[in-house]
Motif scaffolding. Structure first.
Motif, PDB file in Angstrom:
ATOM      1  N   PRO A  34       0.811  -1.227   0.000  1.00 47.79           N
ATOM      2  CA  PRO A  34       0.000   0.000   0.000  1.00 47.79           C
ATOM      3  C   PRO A  34       0.842   1.274   0.000  1.00 47.79           C
ATOM      4  O   PRO A  34       1.900   1.324   0.645  1.00 47.79           O
ATOM      5  N   LYS A  35       0.353   2.255  -0.715  1.00 48.54           N
ATOM      6  CA  LYS A  35       1.109   3.506  -0.857  1.00 48.54           C
ATOM      7  C   LYS A  35       0.846   4.484   0.298  1.00 48.54           C
ATOM      8  O   LYS A  35       1.610   5.422   0.500  1.00 48.54           O
ATOM      9  N   ASP A  36      -0.257   4.260   1.033  1.00 48.68           N
ATOM     10  CA  ASP A  36      -0.605   5.178   2.134  1.00 48.68           C
ATOM     11  C   ASP A  36       0.557   5.314   3.113  1.00 48.68           C
ATOM     12  O   ASP A  36       1.184   4.320   3.464  1.00 48.68           O
ATOM     13  N   ARG A  37       0.768   6.527   3.598  1.00 45.19           N
ATOM     14  CA  ARG A  37       1.894   6.750   4.507  1.00 45.19           C
ATOM     15  C   ARG A  37       1.462   6.569   5.958  1.00 45.19           C
ATOM     16  O   ARG A  37       1.701   7.426   6.795  1.00 45.19           O
ATOM     17  N   LEU A  38       0.815   5.468   6.243  1.00 44.52           N
ATOM     18  CA  LEU A  38       0.403   5.215   7.624  1.00 44.52           C
ATOM     19  C   LEU A  38       1.532   4.489   8.355  1.00 44.52           C
ATOM     20  O   LEU A  38       2.327   3.783   7.731  1.00 44.52           O
ATOM     21  N   GLU A  51       3.461   1.747  10.178  1.00 43.19           N
ATOM     22  CA  GLU A  51       3.358   0.310   9.905  1.00 43.19           C
ATOM     23  C   GLU A  51       4.154  -0.489  10.937  1.00 43.19           C
ATOM     24  O   GLU A  51       5.274  -0.123  11.282  1.00 43.19           O
ATOM     25  N   ILE A 103      -5.311  -3.186   7.886  1.00 40.90           N
ATOM     26  CA  ILE A 103      -5.418  -1.824   8.415  1.00 40.90           C
ATOM     27  C   ILE A 103      -6.235  -1.865   9.702  1.00 40.90           C
ATOM     28  O   ILE A 103      -7.281  -2.497   9.779  1.00 40.90           O
ATOM     29  N   LYS A 134      -8.410   2.126  10.984  1.00 42.51           N
ATOM     30  CA  LYS A 134      -8.233   3.027   9.830  1.00 42.51           C
ATOM     31  C   LYS A 134      -7.016   3.939  10.010  1.00 42.51           C
ATOM     32  O   LYS A 134      -6.902   4.989   9.376  1.00 42.51           O
ATOM     33  N   LYS A 135      -6.090   3.525  10.874  1.00 44.93           N
ATOM     34  CA  LYS A 135      -5.022   4.425  11.285  1.00 44.93           C
ATOM     35  C   LYS A 135      -3.610   3.879  11.092  1.00 44.93           C
ATOM     36  O   LYS A 135      -2.670   4.613  10.846  1.00 44.93           O
ATOM     37  N   TRP A 136      -3.443   2.596  11.270  1.00 55.10           N
ATOM     38  CA  TRP A 136      -2.098   2.031  11.138  1.00 55.10           C
ATOM     39  C   TRP A 136      -2.161   0.656  10.485  1.00 55.10           C
ATOM     40  O   TRP A 136      -3.196  -0.017  10.503  1.00 55.10           O
ATOM     41  N   GLN A 140       7.613   3.376   5.692  1.00 55.76           N
ATOM     42  CA  GLN A 140       6.548   3.553   6.692  1.00 55.76           C
ATOM     43  C   GLN A 140       6.769   2.690   7.931  1.00 55.76           C
ATOM     44  O   GLN A 140       6.089   2.878   8.933  1.00 55.76           O
TER      45      GLN A 140
END
Ligand code: GDP
Length: 200
Positions: free
Chosen positions: A19-23, A25, A66, A69-71, A105
């Motif tokens: 995933p590209k999201d910068r959450l 990890e 996920i 919805k945060k990490w 991440q």
């Protein structure tokens, strides 16, 4: 931390496709059969979010979940399974090292260790590798319900002592857990929560 949602995102064999999201990890890794899937299910309170391994060494993928919805919680393949070929061991190593080297991440790796066993070379070498690559990690001792409190103390002290007597100046942070008894759940989730708060 209360888990309000835990959802499977994707499985991958390539870091570039993660995933590209910068959450933030958090990765979970350890020898096959160490109790990784059970721990992930215990932490998220989902019965079969992570598939408990019917045949160790089979699931060689990076699995993203996920949480709240945060990490991201990442279930990495188990290592050290004797029955895989040399070639697939090499491919596996390459793929895991790329994950750790490339995944920006990644905040912390949780290295799972079966609390019943003497320190094993493969785990010690893996943590040494993480250290030399400056990847933050903590140890999660699993299956604590299988030992008496005094045995837990002895084994953990022995493990940490071996680490600090060899290459580590400081004892790494560690957690004692049992998935069947829910031990260590709050400690681990609070630790993740604390890091998430500090970096947000
Ligand atoms: P993985 O291969 O690392 O994902 O390990 P699994 O979660 O599939 O667990 C491997 C075996 O250890 C299974 O038979 C589990 O029931 C058992 N196991 C896992 N965690 C615990 C635990 O905390 N206590 C006990 N007694 N058994 C456990």
């Amino acid at each position: 931390m209360k888990i309000t949602s835990a959802t499977f995102v994707m499985s991958n064999s390539q870091v570039a496709l993660c995933p590209k999201d910068r959450l933030a990890e958090y990765a979970f890794i350890g020898r096959s059969n160490v109790g990784k899937s059970s721990l992930i299910n215990m932490l998220t309170q989902r019965k079969s979010l992570a598939k408990t391994s019917g045949r160790p060494g089979k699931t060689q993928l990076i699995n993203h979940f996920i949480i709240n919805k945060k990490w991201f919680l990442v279930d990495l393949p188990g290592y050290g399974y004797a029955r895989v070929s040399k070639k697939s061991k090499k491919t596996f190593q390459k793929f895991i090292t790329s994950y750790f080297e490339e995944r920006e991440q990644l905040v912390n790796a949780f290295v799972l260790i079966d609390i019943r066993h003497e320190p094993q070379k493969i785990d010690l070498e893996f943590m040494e590798w993480l250290g030399t690559h400056q990847i933050p990690f903590s140890i999660v001792f699993t299956k604590a319900d299988k030992l008496k409190p005094i045995e837990i103390e002895t084994n953990v002290t022995n493990y940490i002592t071996q680490m600090t007597e060899s290459i580590w100046e400081e004892a790494p942070k560690h957690f004692i857990t049992s998935s069947s008894k829910g031990i260590g759940r709050d400690d681990l989730l609070n630790y993740i929560d604390e890091i998430n708060r500090n970096i947000s």
